[in-house]
Structure formats: structure tokens, C-alpha cells
Design an enzyme around this catalytic site. Structure first.
Site, PDB file in Angstrom:
ATOM      1  N   GLU A  93      -6.575   4.157  -5.977  1.00 23.29           N
ATOM      2  CA  GLU A  93      -7.848   4.407  -5.306  1.00 23.29           C
ATOM      3  C   GLU A  93      -8.284   5.799  -5.740  1.00 23.29           C
ATOM      4  OE1 GLU A  93      -9.806   4.284  -0.836  1.00 23.29           O
ATOM      5  OE2 GLU A  93      -7.836   5.222  -1.089  1.00 23.29           O
ATOM      6  N   ASP A 142       0.856  -1.180   0.000  1.00 21.73           N
ATOM      7  CA  ASP A 142       0.000   0.000   0.000  1.00 21.73           C
ATOM      8  C   ASP A 142       0.895   1.232   0.000  1.00 21.73           C
ATOM      9  OD1 ASP A 142      -2.578   1.208   0.136  1.00 21.73           O
ATOM     10  OD2 ASP A 142      -3.230  -0.428   1.440  1.00 21.73           O
ATOM     11  N   ASP A 199      -3.112   4.653  -2.217  1.00 22.37           N
ATOM     12  CA  ASP A 199      -4.183   5.064  -1.312  1.00 22.37           C
ATOM     13  C   ASP A 199      -4.530   6.548  -1.449  1.00 22.37           C
ATOM     14  OD1 ASP A 199      -5.790   4.560   1.274  1.00 22.37           O
ATOM     15  OD2 ASP A 199      -4.494   6.234   1.856  1.00 22.37           O
ATOM     16  N   HIS A 202     -11.070  -3.554   2.492  1.00 21.07           N
ATOM     17  CA  HIS A 202     -10.917  -3.237   3.911  1.00 21.07           C
ATOM     18  C   HIS A 202     -11.704  -2.009   4.341  1.00 21.07           C
ATOM     19  CE1 HIS A 202      -8.226  -0.472   1.926  1.00 21.07           C
ATOM     20  NE2 HIS A 202      -8.110   0.219   3.050  1.00 21.07           N
ATOM     21  N   ASP A 203     -12.161  -1.202   3.382  1.00 17.44           N
ATOM     22  CA  ASP A 203     -12.919   0.006   3.692  1.00 17.44           C
ATOM     23  C   ASP A 203     -14.418  -0.170   3.496  1.00 17.44           C
ATOM     24  OD1 ASP A 203     -10.938   1.760   4.523  1.00 17.44           O
ATOM     25  OD2 ASP A 203     -10.472   2.430   2.494  1.00 17.44           O
TER      26      ASP A 203
END
Length: 560
Positions: free
Chosen positions: A257, A98, A200, A329-330
Site C-alpha cells: 500500500e 495483512d 499496510d 476496505h478503505d
């Protein structure tokens, strides 16, 4: 679109803290990931994305990085990381980390030095402004609630910007020295053997300057971060520089993202010479969103889900390749979000997998998705760990919801739903740890776990294996990976269907998103049933009858 090495692959997101704990401290670790590489390879996975494992105080579960060059001891050592990269390479697997460079931790050395001397070199690594009498430079709201401005430690007349948690100060990308630091770090990791990065919150690195207020959208007098992004122009200069300085020289795979991109910008983001290799499709996850908060979000229906998927496919076309997700994960668990309440059966889970993974694009599986893990049922807000969920609970309470109603509203969308430990088996703590797990295991683990599905040919897990194998099957790979996508039966209530077409063949992917049967008339002759989530398919002449939540992939004549 030029063909790339990663187009034929399948990716898998690991949330290390919740994947596999080998030392009994209740936190997943790098040795645990290494131990499960053969499992992942057998599932059909090629690319592994690890959520952050850098040193961090974990204010936002590792997305607040205090040292970009070291592994947090909770997860292991740099030697463990080197071993993971090497072991993955032996299996023809690729590791992504990440990349979190919109912000760092307030415990990072850069920020500590900025606090010591706000006017010095490191003060310019952040957005630090004068705030006389507490007056803020602008009225922006953090993604986690409250103002984006926080008093600078040791300097009450100054404040710093944080688009996320107050322990996540935003990095000032306008400063070329800061960018050089970031590029040096990225290249250091790529030189170690990483295949690339998931990037991210990258759309946030460009701020609309100078600071100004935008219309408030809640009683707090603040405006949403989403509104702020609409006014930021010029991010391409930063992203193209990062691509040219880091990603291109290493042939790295990158997936961004990205929210709020404009349709005309898609070639810039994921075209043949785009900033990134790919970007996630969030069309389904943002559906029904409300500026008021989670409590006011409209639940997505099967027809809505179908429309969102097809809209994304149409928008991208042959410009590039999206990365498709059901969950991450979000987000909450996809089977609890995209399957109507009360209908979350094994066939329904398989249908959702079929509809998503057969879309054009790179499939990203999130840990536990392959066994059909479901949302948690929180009994109390005290069971919640996620800072975003806690904030949204307070938003719902202030809007007048009762404690029970507010809990139910945030339960549906909580990030904790996807962060509970992986359910390996029915033993204590679902086989995740010998200690006390950092986040309680979902109470349904004795019913839903890998061990119970591993050798069951009708399980969700085995269905995922067969589905992912189609991407590599030489009989179908060209069509599944590169074939056009043509929607069909769009007017049929709760039917999701589309053709995947290539010069070699035409596949019809079709699912009945209802609990009761539906009969459909096909315009093409069925040559072969490639995959079926139920034992049989009823056909008569040119009609098929799909049972409730039946999904099939058919090889059909190409005269459709």
C-alpha cells in the site's frame, strides 16, 4: 520484466469481519472463509488477502494489533488458520495476511512496557518525546484528525507519536532491535505456509527527522500527513532489508500500500529486484482529493477515470506489474463511485469490471464487488461505525455544512460502504449470520445478492466469472497478462478503449461510458467478439455502434 508465478493469477480481498459468520455472533470468522473456498475457486480466484485477524481491540478494525502471533478469538483459532492454509493449498490457492508494522496497538505488550519505563528498551520501540507543558514536538496531523502526539499514559510530561488513531502508536523503525522483532514475526508466518502479505501503510515507516513543523493547511494549525511524507527520505534502506531478510528467502508475494512514491522510484518498489512484488494503483481513488476534507473532494467523471487508469499504465510501463482495484476496505463501493449517479445499471457494473480487469496488472477483487454491491444510504451519522468517516463529518460541519449536507458528503466516501456484510442471499441478514450483524446489512440486499445471480447467465456475478476466465484461457492469456496496453479514442467523450497487444494477437477493449449509443469507426477488422456485456453488437462496415454502457472485448486484426 521477469515472469513470476503470480502474474497469471487473480486475487480477492476478504474483510473477515463481514464475510461469513458460522457461529452466530454477528462477526465473520475463519471457518466461514473455509466454507466459501469452493465458491471463490469457482469464481476464478487464486490468491486470498485477509484483512487483519490478529488479536486486536479493534479501535481501527484490526489494524491496531495487540499480538502478532495469535488469532483474535472473534475470528477463530490458530488451528482454524492452519486449516485455512491447508485447505487453500489443496485447491491451488494462496493465502496472504495483512502486514501492519508501521504501528501496533497501545494494548500490545511492547507499548505497555514502554509506558512502564519510557527510558528503557521498549521505550525505544516507539517515538516518545518530552512534551513540557503540553508543547508538541511538531504540528503534524493524524490521518484520523487531530495532532499525531498524545500524552504517554502515566507520564504527562511525555508524549508518543501516532500517525493514525491514538490507540495505534507508531513503531520506531530507526531502532534495529525493533526491526529484528518484526522480521522474526514475518518469517514465523511465512514458515507456517503463508504465500505472502499485503503490506499496510508501509510508506509511513520513515519519518523526516528531527521533528519540525510544516506549513499549516487548516485552521487547526496542523499540516497533513501527506505533506509530511514528502519530506521523508531513506525508506529504501528499511524496505530492502525487510525484502532480503524475509520475502526473498521464502519466495513470498508482496503487494504494498504505497502512496506518494516518486516516478523515478518505481523500479525500486516493483522492478525485478524491487522491495515488493507489486503495489496497488490508487490513482483513481485519490483523484479530486482536497486538503479541506472529504466534503470538498471533486467527484470523478468517466473521462477522469479513463485518464487516471491510462496515466498509471503509462507510468509503470514494463517496469513491473501493478495491482488494480475498483474498491477495497478503505474505499467506497466502486460502482457507486465511478458510475455517475442515476446510471448504476447492471450493464454499467459490467462495463466498469471490463475496463478495470482487462488493464495490464494483477486484478484484486474485493468481496461483494463480483455481485455489484453498492454504497449504503446512511439515514443518520449515528449509523456510522468508521472512525475516519466520523472525523470527516465533523470536519464538514466545522466548514459550515448542514447536518444533512455533511452526512451526504461523507456517505459518498465512507469506508463503511465496503464493510457491510456480504450479501449471500435474500434471507434475514443477507445470509451472513444467524445473529445480529456487527454492522447493519445494506438495505438493498434483497435485490442484490449472490443467490439471485448464481444461476443467472446475465448476472454481474456470471459476467465476472467469464471475465476472470480470460486470464487463464490459453487462447488469450499471453495477451491479457503480458500484452502491451495502447489507449485509443482518448478524445471521444465518455469512451474508454485500449488495445492489448502481443505477438500472437491484438485485443480491443472498448466501452461506451454513456447511457445513449455512440458510433465509432475502427481502424482494424473485427475477427471475433471475445466478450460482450450485452446480447448483440451492431456493426456496419468499419463502424460499430455501442449501446449505452455497452462494453466489448474484440479480437481484431493486428494492423492497427
Amino acid at each position: 520484466m521477469e515472469k513470476q508465478w503470480w502474474h497469471t493469477k487473480t486475487a480477492y480481498q476478504i474483510y473477515p469481519k463481514s464475510f461469513c459468520d458460522t457461529n452466530g455472533d454477528g462477526i465473520g470468522d475463519l471457518p466461514g472463509i473455509i466454507d466459501k473456498l469452493d465458491y471463490l475457486k469457482d469464481l476464478g480466484i487464486d490468491i486470498l488477502w485477509l484483512s487483519p485477524i490478529y488479536c486486536s481491540p479493534l479501535a481501527d478494525q484490526g489494524y491496531d494489533i495487540s499480538d502478532y502471533y495469535n488469532i483474535d478469538p472473534r475470528f477463530g483459532t490458530m488451528e482454524d488458520m492452519d486449516r485455512l492454509i491447508a485447505e487453500a493449498k489443496k485447491r491451488d490457492m494462496y493465502i496472504l495476511m495483512d502486514l501492519v508494522v508501521n504501528h501496533c496497538s497501545d494494548e500490545h505488550a511492547w507499548f505497555r512496557k514502554a509506558c512502564e519505563d519510557p527510558e528503557g528498551e521498549y521505550g525505544k520501540y516507539f517515538y516518545i518525546e518530552d512534551c513540557p507543558d503540553g508543547k508538541r514536538p511538531c504540528n503534524w496531523r493524524s490521518y484520523f484528525g487531530g495532532s499525531v502526539w498524545e500524552p504517554l499514559p502515566g507520564h504527562q510530561d511525555k508524549c508518543y507519536l501516532h500517525m493514525f488513531h491514538k490507540k495505534q502508536p507508531d513503531l520506531n523503525w530507526e531502532n534495529p532491535k525493533l526491526r529484528e522483532e518484526i522480521y522474526t514475526m514475518i518469517n514465523w508466518w511465512l514458515d507456517k505456509g503463508l504465500a505472502g502479505f499485503r503490506i499496510d501503510a508501509i510508506i509511513n515507516i520513515k519519518k523526516p527527522l528531527p521533528w519540525q513543523d510544516y506549513p499549516a493547511d487548516r485552521a487547526d494549525g496542523l499540516c497533513s500527513a501527506g505533506e509530511v511524507l514528502k519530506h521523508a527520505d531513506g525508506i529504501g534502506a528499511f524496505l530492502s532489508e525487510m525484502r532480503d531478510r524475509c520475502f526473498l528467502p521464502h519466495g513470498a508475494f508482496t503487494v504494498g500500500e504505497v502512496f506518494n512514491e516518486k516516478p523515478e522510484e518505481l523500479p525500486d518498489f516493483i522492478g525485478d529486484h524491487g522491495y515488493f512484488s507489486s503495489m496497488f494503483d490508487f490513482n483513481e481513488t485519490i483523484f479530486g482529493g482536497s486538503g479541506n476534507g472529504w466534503y470538498d473532494q471533486t467527484p470523478i467523471t468517466p473521462n477522469d477515470y479513463r485518464s487516471c487508469c491510462f496515466a498509471s499504465q503509462k507510468k509503470v510501463g514494463d517496469i513491473g506489474m501493478l495491482s488494480n482495484i475498483i474498491e477495497n476496505h478503505d474505499e467506497p463501493r466502486g460502482v457507486s463511485r465511478y458510475i455517475p449517479e442515476g446510471e448504476c445499471s447492471i450493464p454499467a457494473k459490467k462495463l466498469l469490471a471490463t475496463m478495470n480487469i482487462m488493464l495490464r496488472g494483477l486484478p484484486f477483487i474485493y468481496q461483494g464487488q463480483e455481485i455489484g454491491m453498492e454504497n449504503v444510504e446512511f439515514q443518520s451519522i449515528r449509523e456510522v461505525n468508521d472512525i475516519s468517516t466520523l472525523d470527516e463529518y465533523q470536519v464538514a460541519r466545522k466548514a459550515g455544512l448542514t447536518p444533512d449536507a455533511a452526512l451526504k458528503a461523507v456517505n459518498r466516501l465512507s469506508r463503511d460502504n465496503a464493510r457491510t456484510p456480504f450479501q449471500w442471499d435474500a434471507s434475514a441478514n443477507a445470509g451472513f449470520t444467524d445473529g445480529t450483524p456487527w454492522l447493519p446489512v445494506n438495505r438493498n440486499y434483497t435485490r442484490i445478492n449472490l443467490a439471485s445471480q448464481k444461476n443467472d447467465p446475465d448476472s454481474v456475478y456470471q459476467y465476472y466469472r467469464r471475465l476472470l476466465a480470460l486470464r487463464k484461457d490459453p487462447r488469450y492469456a499471453e495477451t491479457v497478462v503480458y500484452g502491451d496496453l495502447v489507449p485509443v479514442f482518448e478524445d471521444q467523450d465518455r469512451v474508454m478503449a485500449y488495445y492489448r497487444t502481443s505477438a500472437a494477437q491484438t485485443l480491443l477493449v472498448i466501452g461506451n461510458y454513456k447511457t445513449e449509443p455512440q458510433t465509432l469507426t475502427l481502424s482494424s477488422k473485427i475477427r471475433k467478439v471475445v466478450l460482450n456485456n450485452l446480447p448483440q453488437l451492431k456493426t456496419e462496415g468499419d463502424t460499430i455502434t455501442l449501446e449505452g454502457y455497452q462494453a466489448v472485448i474484440l479480437d481484431v486484426s493486428s494492423d492497427s
